[in-house]
Design a protein around this motif. Structure first.
Motif: not given
Length: 416
Positions: A53-56, A63-65, A322-333
């Motif tokens: 997804r990136g510049s390569c 630009r990806p998010v 939509r984001p390409a990558i998303a990160a979280g740790d809890a139900d709120t995410d």
């Protein structure tokens, strides 16, 4: 000659039967690479998304998010709680005329508990002596932590959308009503200095409560964010913390305030914080009724990053938005992490709705990683996906369903 002809025919047949898809282009040596250690094959899977997804990748267009939750996703421990502890130890909370003014859901029991513990001797608008009044400090810490008073009475009651807010999260910036964003940011900087200097595992006394005294940036997340930015990604933070606090911390990973999404309080004509917070997706400003929490995180991502307006901001968008990558740790995410199109990165803190989604792995793109510092032990009981994992808007805990309506079965904890 016949042998040569036979070999030629076999070779031609094999080539005809071979797949016609173009092989994946290997990353060039100059493409940004992850260097930190990750659990299992998570680093390789993240690197694959970065390369694709990136510049390569050679792909033209926007630009990806990548979007990260903050507390306990990028850092170990909660920076909002660290800042609140600092303000309580340094008498920075101003006495409200009535505690019920701080939140529309604060109960009469909580108002009486706070008034009794914090007193009325201090003039309205003056700093409460929380550093020397442990009863007052205890009530505030307990309400923030559990949503109940020291006696166990509910601190919040009424109706709210449980996928758009939780009153005790919104209550932290509301407690700082009367302060300016610059003052709150200065408190966050002071708390940050102390927390980064404290040894891992350190605790502090706030009132009679023992709470964490240290915070650490996760090396793996720092490396991931740095690599994503070098690879041409737009990296954002989305947090249910207060904006001035989160912005102080996000600068530490190179994310500026324009890329930091958090609870944004409305200001009065003197530039001071009020109990009112900005709305999203055609919802007006409220006293904490809509914050970046569960579905609210999706709304703010859609609105702030992709320019989606009105009620549509609450809905899942097409893949280009939509984001390409998303990160979280809890139900709120869980909502915004689930929206990612390339990788759903989950730090395992045993939160049922998020972990059920992660272990169900409906699209094969969910990555589960143990906490990078002091990971939780194995959870022996399966996650209750089929019965009570879903956080319903009315506050009920109900069965978790897939997009096609099928039931997510209970899932075992396997990454810890």
């Amino acid at each position: 000659m016949r042998r040569l002809l036979a070999w030629t025919l076999v070779t031609a047949a094999a080539l005809a039967a071979a797949p016609t898809t173009t092989p994946a282009r290997p990353a060039t040596p100059n493409c940004p690479r992850l260097t930190a250690s990750w659990y299992g094959d998570n680093r390789a899977r993240l690197q694959r998304v970065i390369d694709e997804r990136g510049s390569c990748s050679g792909r033209p267009g926007r630009r990806p998010v990548a979007v990260f939750d903050w507390d306990n996703t990028v850092t170990k421990n909660d920076v909002t709680d660290i800042t609140l502890a600092w303000t309580l130890r340094h008498d920075k909370i101003l006495r409200p005329a009535r505690w019920t003014e701080t939140s529309e859901w604060l109960t009469g029991a909580a108002d009486r508990a706070l008034t009794g513990a914090c007193g009325t001797a201090v003039p309205v608008g003056a700093p409460l002596p929380t550093s020397t009044t442990p009863r007052c400090t205890d009530e505030i810490v307990r309400i923030r932590d559990t949503g109940a008073t020291m006696s166990g009475a509910p601190a919040f009651a009424g109706r709210w959308n449980h996928r758009r807010t939780v009153p005790q999260y919104a209550w932290v910036p509301q407690l700082l009503t009367g302060r300016t964003p610059a003052q709150l940011a200065s408190y966050a900087r002071a708390a940050r200095r102390e927390a980064l200097a404290a040894p891992i595992g350190a605790t502090q006394r706030v009132g009679t409560h023992t709470v964490p005294a240290y915070v650490r940036y996760y090396d793996q997340q720092r490396d991931l964010i740095r690599t994503l930015r070098r690879a041409g990604f737009d990296v954002y933070i989305v947090s249910a913390g207060s904006a001035p606090v989160t912005e102080v911390w996000s600068r530490g990973v190179g994310v500026d305030p324009a890329h930091t999404i958090a609870i944004r309080s409305l200001l009065d004509r003197h530039g001071r914080l009020t109990p009112w917070t900005t709305g999203c997706g055609a919802t007006p400003a409220t006293r904490g009724g809509t914050i970046p929490y569960i579905d609210g995180k999706r709304c703010w991502i859609n609105q702030r990053i992709y320019g989606v307006r009105g009620a549509a901001a609450w809905q899942r968008q097409d893949g280009r938005h939509r984001p390409a990558i998303a990160a979280g740790d809890a139900d709120t995410d869980v909502t915004f992490v689930g929206d990612a199109t390339g990788a759903h990165l989950v730090v395992n803190r045993n939160k049922s709705e998020l972990m059920c989604r992660a272990y169900d792995d409906a699209d094969g793109r969910w990555l589960v990683n143990p906490m990078f510092i002091d990971p939780l032990p194995h959870r022996p009981a399966p996650y209750p996906c089929s019965t009570t994992a879903y956080n319903a808007p009315d506050g009920a805990r109900t069965p978790l369903l897939r997009a096609d309506g099928s039931l997510v079965p209970d899932r075992a904890d396997t990454v810890y």
